[in-house]
Scaffold this motif. Structure first.
Motif, PDB file in Angstrom:
ATOM      1  N   LEU A   1      55.592  20.563  30.987  1.00  0.00           N
ATOM      2  CA  LEU A   1      56.042  19.460  31.834  1.00  0.00           C
ATOM      3  C   LEU A   1      56.926  19.984  32.965  1.00  0.00           C
ATOM      4  O   LEU A   1      56.753  19.612  34.132  1.00  0.00           O
ATOM      5  CB  LEU A   1      56.792  18.415  30.999  1.00  0.00           C
ATOM      6  N   ILE A   2      57.847  20.848  32.634  1.00  0.00           N
ATOM      7  CA  ILE A   2      58.734  21.429  33.641  1.00  0.00           C
ATOM      8  C   ILE A   2      57.929  22.242  34.655  1.00  0.00           C
ATOM      9  O   ILE A   2      58.146  22.121  35.871  1.00  0.00           O
ATOM     10  CB  ILE A   2      59.842  22.275  32.976  1.00  0.00           C
ATOM     11  N   VAL A   3      56.985  23.038  34.166  1.00  0.00           N
ATOM     12  CA  VAL A   3      56.133  23.818  35.075  1.00  0.00           C
ATOM     13  C   VAL A   3      55.370  22.886  36.005  1.00  0.00           C
ATOM     14  O   VAL A   3      55.280  23.124  37.218  1.00  0.00           O
ATOM     15  CB  VAL A   3      55.168  24.721  34.274  1.00  0.00           C
ATOM     16  N   GLN A   4      54.811  21.818  35.464  1.00  0.00           N
ATOM     17  CA  GLN A   4      54.059  20.856  36.275  1.00  0.00           C
ATOM     18  C   GLN A   4      54.929  20.289  37.391  1.00  0.00           C
ATOM     19  O   GLN A   4      54.501  20.191  38.542  1.00  0.00           O
ATOM     20  CB  GLN A   4      53.539  19.729  35.386  1.00  0.00           C
ATOM     21  N   LEU A   5      56.146  19.909  37.066  1.00  0.00           N
ATOM     22  CA  LEU A   5      57.031  19.296  38.065  1.00  0.00           C
ATOM     23  C   LEU A   5      57.538  20.296  39.101  1.00  0.00           C
ATOM     24  O   LEU A   5      57.738  19.941  40.261  1.00  0.00           O
ATOM     25  CB  LEU A   5      58.208  18.615  37.375  1.00  0.00           C
ATOM     26  N   VAL A   6      57.726  21.539  38.699  1.00  0.00           N
ATOM     27  CA  VAL A   6      58.281  22.539  39.606  1.00  0.00           C
ATOM     28  C   VAL A   6      57.204  23.159  40.503  1.00  0.00           C
ATOM     29  O   VAL A   6      57.423  23.366  41.695  1.00  0.00           O
ATOM     30  CB  VAL A   6      59.018  23.642  38.809  1.00  0.00           C
ATOM     31  N   VAL A   7      56.035  23.428  39.950  1.00  0.00           N
ATOM     32  CA  VAL A   7      55.014  24.191  40.671  1.00  0.00           C
ATOM     33  C   VAL A   7      54.145  23.323  41.585  1.00  0.00           C
ATOM     34  O   VAL A   7      53.821  23.725  42.699  1.00  0.00           O
ATOM     35  CB  VAL A   7      54.123  24.970  39.673  1.00  0.00           C
ATOM     36  N   LEU A   8      53.753  22.142  41.134  1.00  0.00           N
ATOM     37  CA  LEU A   8      52.809  21.329  41.902  1.00  0.00           C
ATOM     38  C   LEU A   8      53.506  20.597  43.041  1.00  0.00           C
ATOM     39  O   LEU A   8      54.332  19.714  42.815  1.00  0.00           O
ATOM     40  CB  LEU A   8      52.097  20.338  40.985  1.00  0.00           C
ATOM     41  N   LYS A   9      53.144  20.975  44.274  1.00  0.00           N
ATOM     42  CA  LYS A   9      53.742  20.382  45.473  1.00  0.00           C
ATOM     43  C   LYS A   9      52.631  20.027  46.460  1.00  0.00           C
ATOM     44  O   LYS A   9      52.342  20.787  47.383  1.00  0.00           O
ATOM     45  CB  LYS A   9      54.730  21.349  46.100  1.00  0.00           C
ATOM     46  N   PRO A  10      52.023  18.859  46.281  1.00  0.00           N
ATOM     47  CA  PRO A  10      50.912  18.495  47.164  1.00  0.00           C
ATOM     48  C   PRO A  10      51.382  18.189  48.584  1.00  0.00           C
ATOM     49  O   PRO A  10      52.508  17.747  48.794  1.00  0.00           O
ATOM     50  CB  PRO A  10      50.334  17.247  46.501  1.00  0.00           C
ATOM     51  N   GLN A  11      50.474  18.423  49.526  1.00  0.00           N
ATOM     52  CA  GLN A  11      50.757  18.131  50.926  1.00  0.00           C
ATOM     53  C   GLN A  11      49.966  16.922  51.430  1.00  0.00           C
ATOM     54  O   GLN A  11      50.249  16.409  52.502  1.00  0.00           O
ATOM     55  CB  GLN A  11      50.417  19.354  51.783  1.00  0.00           C
ATOM     56  N   THR A  12      48.960  16.503  50.656  1.00  0.00           N
ATOM     57  CA  THR A  12      48.087  15.413  51.067  1.00  0.00           C
ATOM     58  C   THR A  12      47.576  14.674  49.838  1.00  0.00           C
ATOM     59  O   THR A  12      47.598  15.215  48.734  1.00  0.00           O
ATOM     60  CB  THR A  12      46.914  15.957  51.899  1.00  0.00           C
ATOM     61  N   GLN A  13      47.098  13.447  50.042  1.00  0.00           N
ATOM     62  CA  GLN A  13      46.520  12.669  48.932  1.00  0.00           C
ATOM     63  C   GLN A  13      45.192  13.243  48.481  1.00  0.00           C
ATOM     64  O   GLN A  13      44.831  13.171  47.316  1.00  0.00           O
ATOM     65  CB  GLN A  13      46.306  11.215  49.345  1.00  0.00           C
ATOM     66  N   ASP A  14      44.414  13.795  49.410  1.00  0.00           N
ATOM     67  CA  ASP A  14      43.076  14.312  49.098  1.00  0.00           C
ATOM     68  C   ASP A  14      42.780  15.409  50.083  1.00  0.00           C
ATOM     69  O   ASP A  14      42.667  15.184  51.284  1.00  0.00           O
ATOM     70  CB  ASP A  14      42.039  13.201  49.191  1.00  0.00           C
ATOM     71  N   LEU A  15      42.659  16.637  49.590  1.00  0.00           N
ATOM     72  CA  LEU A  15      42.375  17.776  50.446  1.00  0.00           C
ATOM     73  C   LEU A  15      40.923  17.709  50.892  1.00  0.00           C
ATOM     74  O   LEU A  15      40.007  17.835  50.086  1.00  0.00           O
ATOM     75  CB  LEU A  15      42.640  19.077  49.693  1.00  0.00           C
ATOM     76  N   GLU A  16      40.717  17.478  52.159  1.00  0.00           N
ATOM     77  CA  GLU A  16      39.357  17.432  52.723  1.00  0.00           C
ATOM     78  C   GLU A  16      38.934  18.851  53.056  1.00  0.00           C
ATOM     79  O   GLU A  16      39.735  19.744  53.187  1.00  0.00           O
ATOM     80  CB  GLU A  16      39.339  16.556  53.982  1.00  0.00           C
ATOM     81  N   GLN A  17      37.668  19.048  53.214  1.00  0.00           N
ATOM     82  CA  GLN A  17      37.057  20.341  53.563  1.00  0.00           C
ATOM     83  C   GLN A  17      38.113  21.338  53.830  1.00  0.00           C
ATOM     84  O   GLN A  17      38.302  22.373  53.739  1.00  0.00           O
ATOM     85  CB  GLN A  17      36.143  20.192  54.769  1.00  0.00           C
TER      86      GLN A  17
END
Length: 145
Positions: free
Chosen positions: A129-145
Motif C-alpha cells: 500500500l505504501i509503495v502504491q501511494l509513493v511510487v504511482l504518480k500519474p500525469q493524465t487520466q488516460d495515456l494516449e498513443q
C-alpha cells in the motif's frame, strides 16, 4: 447486493473523483487495499463465525475497490498498444503470488501457525500500500498513443 458493491462502487467512486484529482484512481484503489488489512488480521485471529464472515465481507469490498481500478490505473501509465501486455503481466504476477501464498499457508497449517502467518500477510499488504501511494504518480487520466 454485496456483489454489486464489490464490482461497481470502486469504479464509480474513482470515475467521479478523478474529474477533480488525477490520483483519485490510485487513492480509491489504496482505500480498498487499506480495507483488506484489518480484514486479513481478523481472518487470521478471529474466532467466531460472525466475526470471520464480517472480515470476509470487508475483504471482498476492499479487494473489489482495488481490482476495479487496476486497468484504469494501468491506462494512466501505459500507451494503448502495450496495455494488453501490461495487464497480462499484472495478472500473471497475481497468479504466481497466489500460488506462493497458497503453498506458504498450507505449510503454515501443517505447522499449526495458520492464524499467525495469515495475519502477518497484512504487514506485506501494508508495505505494498505504501509503495502504491509513493511510487504511482500519474500525469493524465488516460495515456494516449
Amino acid at each position: 447486493m454485496l456483489f454489486i458493491c464489490r464490482c461497481h462502487y470502486g469504479g464509480i467512486i474513482s470515475d467521479k473523483w478523478v474529474q477533480r484529482n488525477i490520483k483519485a484512481r490510485i487513492y480509491t484503489s489504496a482505500i480498498g487495499v487499506f480495507l483488506t488489512i484489518p480484514a486479513i488480521l481478523i481472518l487470521g485471529f478471529g474466532s467466531t463465525t460472525t466475526v470471520l464472515v464480517l472480515a470476509a465481507v470487508l475483504f471482498g469490498i476492499g479487494f473489489g475497490m482495488f481490482d476495479a481500478n487496476n486497468m484504469p490505473i494501468l491506462c494512466q501509465f501505459v500507451p494503448p498498444r502495450y496495455r494488453a501486455t501490461g495487464y497480462g503481466l499484472m495478472n500473471m504476477t497475481g497468479v504466481f503470488f497466489g500460488a506462493f501464498i497458497t503453498s506458504f499457508l498450507g505449510r503454515s497449517t501443517d505447522a499449526g501457525n495458520l492464524g499467525r502467518d495469515f495475519a502477518l500477510m497484512s504487514g506485506v499488504v501494508l508495505v505494498m500500500l505504501i509503495v502504491q501511494l509513493v511510487v504511482l504518480k500519474p500525469q493524465t487520466q488516460d495515456l494516449e498513443q
